[in-house]
Design a protein around this motif. Structure first.
Motif, mmCIF file in Angstrom:
data_model
loop_
_atom_site.group_PDB
_atom_site.id
_atom_site.type_symbol
_atom_site.label_atom_id
_atom_site.label_comp_id
_atom_site.label_asym_id
_atom_site.label_seq_id
_atom_site.Cartn_x
_atom_site.Cartn_y
_atom_site.Cartn_z
ATOM 1 N N UNK B 65 -1.932 -3.764 -2.713
ATOM 2 C CA UNK B 65 -0.785 -2.948 -3.143
ATOM 3 C C UNK B 65 0.152 -2.754 -1.952
ATOM 4 N N UNK B 69 4.439 -3.943 -0.994
ATOM 5 C CA UNK B 69 5.478 -2.907 -0.962
ATOM 6 C C UNK B 69 6.450 -3.154 0.187
ATOM 7 N N UNK B 70 7.681 -2.656 0.061
ATOM 8 C CA UNK B 70 8.629 -2.831 1.164
ATOM 9 C C UNK B 70 8.161 -2.075 2.407
ATOM 10 N N UNK B 128 9.304 -4.909 -10.857
ATOM 11 C CA UNK B 128 8.287 -4.063 -10.231
ATOM 12 C C UNK B 128 7.107 -4.931 -9.785
ATOM 13 N N UNK B 131 0.894 -4.818 -9.278
ATOM 14 C CA UNK B 131 -0.083 -4.138 -8.424
ATOM 15 C C UNK B 131 -1.445 -4.069 -9.092
ATOM 16 N N UNK B 132 -1.574 -4.724 -10.231
ATOM 17 C CA UNK B 132 -2.844 -4.640 -10.942
ATOM 18 C C UNK B 132 -3.609 -5.934 -10.734
ATOM 19 N N UNK B 171 1.122 1.303 -19.084
ATOM 20 C CA UNK B 171 1.502 0.548 -17.891
ATOM 21 C C UNK B 171 1.891 -0.889 -18.262
ATOM 22 N N UNK B 175 5.444 -2.966 -17.637
ATOM 23 C CA UNK B 175 5.648 -4.332 -17.134
ATOM 24 C C UNK B 175 6.445 -5.169 -18.144
ATOM 25 N N UNK B 203 4.224 7.431 -13.236
ATOM 26 C CA UNK B 203 5.316 6.497 -12.903
ATOM 27 C C UNK B 203 6.639 6.936 -13.537
#
Lengths: 184, 250
Positions: B65, B69-70, B128, B131-132, B171, B175, B203
């Motif tokens: 994860x 991410x940035x 997005x 992340x899963x 979730x 997506x 979220x």
């Protein structure tokens, strides 16, 4: 209650919800650790990952059933302890001389054998089939009951699930403790 | 040889569900039956090994994860650094970078026209991150495949697969909404996101962020402003971006 809802969601959907929580508080938490404990971004990120893991395991082991204050406060409270622990460790690393190192080594030796054994078991665990890995992970790590596991993995009944768990443990035991004898 | 009933007894002992008497009786047996004691010690070690493997798996998931991410920006003695820059602290790179940035900014101001809402959307929209992990995503094969195509950027195929799955989780619907937006089906994206509002508190800000971007693309500025203002009200990672984009559309 919102937090109770989140806890139930984590138990149901663990990684998805956990990832969302991770993202939600990440930036603020890391800034906070850097500002208050004067560490690098890498160290602050390690602390944060540790905090999320502790929170997750507390939820699984039912140490947390409901968070009375908000989730952010809960995470930052764990974070404070973890950040202080990190600082203490770094001071110890800087402060200890040769003798300190020697004593620490001696103390560590007592646990080293136990640690080696656990590392070996972890390796053996990875050699199990996916079915056994899933079952044992659900029971011993995610702390699901036999009834929940029966439903999740589609066993005929609880007795079958229990029996399968016993067989998987036996397999793991053989791989971990007796494979050397077999090879020899 | 350890009897089956002793297996159950040990499991219950480890789980802490034995009565005081049963516990005491078993602990006395450990003293007299070394084989049982050894078996118990092994059982404890096995459980610790399984738990360690579970912990490492979760730790890997968090690392994954994090890697998607940035980078985080931290003000350090008056200048801004990132995680990558922190690893190679060469002063001249910052100076050269700053000069280049100023130069590009000047060119941009001189030669570019004011950003349209579509341009704004193009600058800020990014699907997005996935992340899963596929192992954890459960047994929905269709969703696994959809996420695979999502990762590859084949959004049309991903939509096709998502839509074949009858019961998508919240979730997963999030997506799907992202997939619609990435595939230029903005209205479908908006409708899916609107239905998700209030359903998934963790979220909520992400939902508002993508909804705001979609509204911007459709030139629905008051709706976009409403979502952006909601993001700004709470303390979250989208706050700065939301503030910035709000200033740009004002």
């Amino acid at each position: 209650m919102l937090n109770r809802k989140i806890i139930a969601e984590i138990r149901k959907n663990q990684s998805e919800v956990l990832s969302e929580i991770y993202i939600e508080y990440r930036e603020e938490f890391i800034h906070w650790v850097i500002k208050n404990y004067h560490c690098s971004i890498d160290d602050a990120t390690d602390v944060y990952q540790n905090v999320i893991l502790v929170f997750y395991e507390n939820v699984l082991s039912r140490k947390v059933e409901e968070i009375r204050y908000d989730l952010k406060t809960y995470l930052f409270t764990i974070g404070k302890n973890k950040a202080m622990e990190m600082k203490r460790k770094s001071y110890r690393m800087v402060g200890k001389g040769d003798m300190g190192e020697y004593h620490e080594q001696e103390a560590n030796n007592e646990n080293a054998e136990k640690e080696d054994k656990i590392v070996e078991i972890e390796k053996s665990f990875k050699r199990l089939g996916i079915g056994c890995r899933k079952l044992l992970n659900l029971f011993y790590y995610q702390r699901k009951s036999i009834r929940e596991i029966t439903e999740l993995l589609g066993y005929k009944n609880e007795a079958t699930a229990k029996n399968q768990k016993y067989k998987c443990m036996q397999k793991l035991r053989e791989l971990s403790f007796y494979s050397n004898y077999v090879k020899g | 040889m350890i009897q089956d009933k002793d297996h159950i007894l040990l499991d219950n002992y480890i789980e802490g569900v034995l009565s005081f008497d049963e516990r005491e009786k078993l602990e006395n047996r450990f003293k007299d039956e070394p084989e049982l004691d050894l078996f118990y010690q092994e059982q404890l070690a096995l459980i610790q090994g399984i738990q360690r493997a579970g912990k490492n798996e979760m730790s890997q998931l968090l690392k994954k994860v994090e890697s998607e991410l940035p980078p985080i920006y931290v003000a350090d003695k008056g200048r801004v650094i990132t995680l990558e820059e922190e690893k190679k602290p060469k002063q001249w790179i910052y100076i050269a970078g700053s000069i280049a940035a100023v130069f590009i900014l000047v060119l941009f101001v001189l030669f570019s026209s004011p950003s349209s809402t579509k341009e704004l959307y193009a600058v800020y929209f990014e699907p997005y991150p996935n992340i899963v992990s596929s192992e954890q995503r459960g047994s929905k094969e269709m969703v696994k495949d959809a996420m695979h195509f999502y990762d590859l950027g084949d959004y049309a195929t991903a939509i096709d697969l998502f839509e074949k799955e009858e019961a998508l989780s919240q979730l997963e619907r999030f997506y799907l909404a992202n997939t619609y937006l990435a595939n230029n089906q903005t209205e479908d994206g908006i409708n899916t996101l609107k239905r998700l509002k209030g359903e998934l508190p963790v979220i909520e800000n992400q939902i508002s962020w993508y909804l705001a971007l979609a509204y911007i693309k459709m030139d629905l500025i008051p709706e976009a402003e409403k979502e952006l203002k909601m993001i700004i009200e709470s303390d979250n990672s989208y706050q700065k971006k939301a503030n910035k984009i709000l200033n740009e559309i004002d």
